[in-house]
Scaffold this motif. Structure first.
Motif, PDB file in Angstrom:
ATOM      1  N   HIS A   1       0.870  -1.166   0.000  1.00  0.00           N
ATOM      2  CA  HIS A   1       0.000   0.000   0.000  1.00  0.00           C
ATOM      3  C   HIS A   1       0.913   1.223   0.000  1.00  0.00           C
ATOM      4  CE1 HIS A   1       0.744   0.771   4.261  1.00  0.00           C
ATOM      5  NE2 HIS A   1       0.722  -0.525   4.399  1.00  0.00           N
ATOM      6  N   PRO A   2       0.382   2.429   0.039  1.00  0.00           N
ATOM      7  CA  PRO A   2       1.224   3.610  -0.072  1.00  0.00           C
ATOM      8  C   PRO A   2       2.360   3.704   0.948  1.00  0.00           C
ATOM      9  CG  PRO A   2      -1.062   4.214  -0.345  1.00  0.00           C
ATOM     10  CD  PRO A   2      -1.028   2.755   0.039  1.00  0.00           C
ATOM     11  N   SER A   3       2.209   3.091   2.106  1.00  0.00           N
ATOM     12  CA  SER A   3       3.274   3.139   3.100  1.00  0.00           C
ATOM     13  C   SER A   3       4.268   2.014   2.866  1.00  0.00           C
ATOM     14  CB  SER A   3       2.674   2.998   4.505  1.00  0.00           C
ATOM     15  OG  SER A   3       3.707   2.822   5.440  1.00  0.00           O
ATOM     16  N   PRO A   4       5.565   2.306   2.912  1.00  0.00           N
ATOM     17  CA  PRO A   4       6.564   1.253   2.735  1.00  0.00           C
ATOM     18  C   PRO A   4       6.751   0.417   4.001  1.00  0.00           C
ATOM     19  CG  PRO A   4       7.654   3.333   3.122  1.00  0.00           C
ATOM     20  CD  PRO A   4       6.163   3.626   3.044  1.00  0.00           C
ATOM     21  N   LEU A   5       5.948   0.673   5.027  1.00  0.00           N
ATOM     22  CA  LEU A   5       6.126  -0.001   6.301  1.00  0.00           C
ATOM     23  C   LEU A   5       5.462  -1.370   6.368  1.00  0.00           C
ATOM     24  CD1 LEU A   5       5.559   3.036   8.677  1.00  0.00           C
ATOM     25  CD2 LEU A   5       7.725   2.114   7.827  1.00  0.00           C
ATOM     26  N   PHE A   6       4.705  -1.765   5.339  1.00  0.00           N
ATOM     27  CA  PHE A   6       3.993  -3.039   5.377  1.00  0.00           C
ATOM     28  C   PHE A   6       3.976  -3.668   3.985  1.00  0.00           C
ATOM     29  CE2 PHE A   6       0.066  -5.489   4.792  1.00  0.00           C
ATOM     30  CZ  PHE A   6       0.220  -6.426   5.794  1.00  0.00           C
ATOM     31  N   THR A   7       4.227  -4.967   3.942  1.00  0.00           N
ATOM     32  CA  THR A   7       4.063  -5.736   2.708  1.00  0.00           C
ATOM     33  C   THR A   7       3.423  -7.063   3.056  1.00  0.00           C
ATOM     34  OG1 THR A   7       6.248  -6.767   2.828  1.00  0.00           O
ATOM     35  CG2 THR A   7       6.092  -4.716   1.559  1.00  0.00           C
ATOM     36  N   VAL A   8       2.795  -7.644   2.054  1.00  0.00           N
ATOM     37  CA  VAL A   8       2.233  -8.984   2.203  1.00  0.00           C
ATOM     38  C   VAL A   8       2.577  -9.767   0.949  1.00  0.00           C
ATOM     39  CG1 VAL A   8      -0.035  -8.222   1.396  1.00  0.00           C
ATOM     40  CG2 VAL A   8       0.157 -10.350   2.659  1.00  0.00           C
TER      41      VAL A   8
ATOM     42  N   ARG B   1       0.449 -19.589   1.876  1.00  0.00           N
ATOM     43  CA  ARG B   1       1.019 -18.847   2.997  1.00  0.00           C
ATOM     44  C   ARG B   1       0.962 -17.363   2.667  1.00  0.00           C
ATOM     45  NH1 ARG B   1       4.195 -20.044   7.380  1.00  0.00           N
ATOM     46  NH2 ARG B   1       4.248 -22.194   6.675  1.00  0.00           N
ATOM     47  N   LEU B   2       0.368 -16.606   3.577  1.00  0.00           N
ATOM     48  CA  LEU B   2       0.394 -15.145   3.490  1.00  0.00           C
ATOM     49  C   LEU B   2       1.433 -14.673   4.487  1.00  0.00           C
ATOM     50  CD1 LEU B   2      -3.378 -14.139   3.451  1.00  0.00           C
ATOM     51  CD2 LEU B   2      -1.863 -14.563   1.523  1.00  0.00           C
ATOM     52  N   ARG B   3       2.505 -14.085   3.986  1.00  0.00           N
ATOM     53  CA  ARG B   3       3.587 -13.621   4.859  1.00  0.00           C
ATOM     54  C   ARG B   3       3.488 -12.102   5.002  1.00  0.00           C
ATOM     55  NH1 ARG B   3       9.107 -16.391   5.193  1.00  0.00           N
ATOM     56  NH2 ARG B   3       9.704 -15.523   7.178  1.00  0.00           N
ATOM     57  N   LEU B   4       3.161 -11.667   6.206  1.00  0.00           N
ATOM     58  CA  LEU B   4       2.999 -10.249   6.507  1.00  0.00           C
ATOM     59  C   LEU B   4       4.301  -9.722   7.082  1.00  0.00           C
ATOM     60  CD1 LEU B   4      -0.481 -10.520   8.252  1.00  0.00           C
ATOM     61  CD2 LEU B   4       0.014 -10.311   5.826  1.00  0.00           C
ATOM     62  N   ARG B   5       4.732  -8.548   6.584  1.00  0.00           N
ATOM     63  CA  ARG B   5       6.004  -7.968   7.034  1.00  0.00           C
ATOM     64  C   ARG B   5       5.818  -6.506   7.396  1.00  0.00           C
ATOM     65  NH1 ARG B   5       8.245 -10.986   2.263  1.00  0.00           N
ATOM     66  NH2 ARG B   5       9.425 -12.690   3.175  1.00  0.00           N
ATOM     67  N   GLY B   6       6.480  -6.107   8.470  1.00  0.00           N
ATOM     68  CA  GLY B   6       6.484  -4.694   8.841  1.00  0.00           C
ATOM     69  C   GLY B   6       5.432  -4.359   9.875  1.00  0.00           C
ATOM     70  N   GLU B   7       4.728  -3.253   9.655  1.00  0.00           N
ATOM     71  CA  GLU B   7       3.744  -2.722  10.595  1.00  0.00           C
ATOM     72  C   GLU B   7       2.352  -2.862  10.006  1.00  0.00           C
ATOM     73  OE1 GLU B   7       4.866   1.255  11.631  1.00  0.00           O
ATOM     74  OE2 GLU B   7       6.858   0.627  12.290  1.00  0.00           O
ATOM     75  N   PHE B   8       1.535  -3.725  10.606  1.00  0.00           N
ATOM     76  CA  PHE B   8       0.194  -3.989  10.084  1.00  0.00           C
ATOM     77  C   PHE B   8      -0.835  -3.208  10.893  1.00  0.00           C
ATOM     78  CE2 PHE B   8      -3.034  -7.590   9.016  1.00  0.00           C
ATOM     79  CZ  PHE B   8      -3.726  -6.722   8.188  1.00  0.00           C
ATOM     80  N   ASP B   9      -1.337  -2.150  10.252  1.00  0.00           N
ATOM     81  CA  ASP B   9      -2.430  -1.377  10.820  1.00  0.00           C
ATOM     82  C   ASP B   9      -3.440  -1.138   9.706  1.00  0.00           C
ATOM     83  OD1 ASP B   9      -1.298   0.634   9.255  1.00  0.00           O
ATOM     84  OD2 ASP B   9      -0.439   1.702  10.957  1.00  0.00           O
ATOM     85  N   VAL B  10      -4.353  -0.216   9.888  1.00  0.00           N
ATOM     86  CA  VAL B  10      -5.429  -0.003   8.919  1.00  0.00           C
ATOM     87  C   VAL B  10      -4.895   0.335   7.523  1.00  0.00           C
ATOM     88  CG1 VAL B  10      -5.823   2.445   9.432  1.00  0.00           C
ATOM     89  CG2 VAL B  10      -7.729   1.003   8.636  1.00  0.00           C
ATOM     90  N   ALA B  11      -3.735   0.952   7.439  1.00  0.00           N
ATOM     91  CA  ALA B  11      -3.177   1.313   6.136  1.00  0.00           C
ATOM     92  C   ALA B  11      -2.823   0.075   5.301  1.00  0.00           C
ATOM     93  CB  ALA B  11      -1.944   2.195   6.313  1.00  0.00           C
ATOM     94  N   GLY B  12      -2.561  -1.049   5.937  1.00  0.00           N
ATOM     95  CA  GLY B  12      -2.198  -2.264   5.211  1.00  0.00           C
ATOM     96  C   GLY B  12      -3.343  -3.220   4.977  1.00  0.00           C
ATOM     97  N   LEU B  13      -4.522  -2.885   5.485  1.00  0.00           N
ATOM     98  CA  LEU B  13      -5.646  -3.821   5.418  1.00  0.00           C
ATOM     99  C   LEU B  13      -6.049  -4.179   3.991  1.00  0.00           C
ATOM    100  CD1 LEU B  13      -7.696  -5.508   6.922  1.00  0.00           C
ATOM    101  CD2 LEU B  13      -9.185  -3.489   7.012  1.00  0.00           C
TER     102      LEU B  13
ATOM    103  N   VAL C   1      -1.356 -17.858   7.897  1.00  0.00           N
ATOM    104  CA  VAL C   1      -1.039 -16.434   7.977  1.00  0.00           C
ATOM    105  C   VAL C   1       0.216 -16.334   8.832  1.00  0.00           C
ATOM    106  CG1 VAL C   1      -1.805 -14.169   8.750  1.00  0.00           C
ATOM    107  CG2 VAL C   1      -3.452 -15.735   7.706  1.00  0.00           C
ATOM    108  N   ASP C   2       1.298 -15.890   8.205  1.00  0.00           N
ATOM    109  CA  ASP C   2       2.615 -15.855   8.839  1.00  0.00           C
ATOM    110  C   ASP C   2       2.891 -14.457   9.386  1.00  0.00           C
ATOM    111  OD1 ASP C   2       5.331 -15.856   9.452  1.00  0.00           O
ATOM    112  OD2 ASP C   2       5.876 -17.068   7.705  1.00  0.00           O
ATOM    113  N   LEU C   3       2.937 -14.349  10.704  1.00  0.00           N
ATOM    114  CA  LEU C   3       3.156 -13.070  11.388  1.00  0.00           C
ATOM    115  C   LEU C   3       4.595 -12.910  11.861  1.00  0.00           C
ATOM    116  CD1 LEU C   3      -0.043 -13.121  13.657  1.00  0.00           C
ATOM    117  CD2 LEU C   3       0.182 -12.247  11.318  1.00  0.00           C
ATOM    118  N   SER C   4       5.471 -13.829  11.501  1.00  0.00           N
ATOM    119  CA  SER C   4       6.815 -13.853  12.066  1.00  0.00           C
ATOM    120  C   SER C   4       7.665 -12.641  11.694  1.00  0.00           C
ATOM    121  CB  SER C   4       7.539 -15.141  11.684  1.00  0.00           C
ATOM    122  OG  SER C   4       7.698 -15.235  10.287  1.00  0.00           O
ATOM    123  N   ASP C   5       7.317 -11.933  10.624  1.00  0.00           N
ATOM    124  CA  ASP C   5       8.094 -10.753  10.222  1.00  0.00           C
ATOM    125  C   ASP C   5       7.391  -9.437  10.540  1.00  0.00           C
ATOM    126  OD1 ASP C   5      10.280 -12.182   9.259  1.00  0.00           O
ATOM    127  OD2 ASP C   5       9.397 -12.412   7.278  1.00  0.00           O
ATOM    128  N   LEU C   6       6.351  -9.484  11.361  1.00  0.00           N
ATOM    129  CA  LEU C   6       5.680  -8.243  11.768  1.00  0.00           C
ATOM    130  C   LEU C   6       6.421  -7.617  12.941  1.00  0.00           C
ATOM    131  CD1 LEU C   6       1.827  -8.934  11.705  1.00  0.00           C
ATOM    132  CD2 LEU C   6       3.193  -7.596  10.106  1.00  0.00           C
TER     133      LEU C   6
END
Length: 114
Positions: free
Chosen positions: A9-16, A26-38, A58-63
């Motif tokens: 999304h527009p913020s570089p702080l989160f990727t999936v 496997r969904l690998r979530l990385r960074g900071e997951f808040d409403v901007a990454g939903l 759902v892989d949260l290990s990189d959050l």
């Protein structure tokens, strides 16, 4: 087959990233997951469930951060998998993420893999 490149999304702080992991996805979530990454996370989730997957992790290990948006996302993913009779699991995140699940008692509701 869905795009397995990271969706951002527009913020570089989160990727999936969404990718096959054997017969499941496997969904690998990385960074900071808040409403901007939903939106990116939901797109990846629906893309994975649209495939012929037999289960979802759902892989949260990189959050590094997750708020109630992330908790709702995990519960939504679990509900969608349950409705489609597909196994579901979460890969634990770091101490701050684990603590969020403990404080909300969702650690007793969500199935975690090792």
């Amino acid at each position: 087959m869905p795009d397995t490149s990271p969706a951002t999304h527009p913020s570089p702080l989160f990727t999936v990233a969404s990718a096959p992991d054997g017969a499941r996805w496997r969904l690998r979530l990385r960074g900071e997951f808040d409403v901007a990454g939903l939106e990116a996370a939901q797109r990846a989730l629906h893309g994975a469930l649209g495939e012929r997957c037999t289960g979802l992790v759902v892989d949260l290990s990189d959050l590094t951060f997750m708020d109630s948006t992330g908790l709702r996302f995990v519960l939504c993913a679990q509900r969608l998998c349950s409705a489609a009779d597909r196994p579901f699991a979460v890969r634990q995140g770091g101490p701050a993420i684990r603590r969020l699940f403990e404080l909300t008692r969702l650690d007793t509701v969500v199935p975690f893999e090792d």
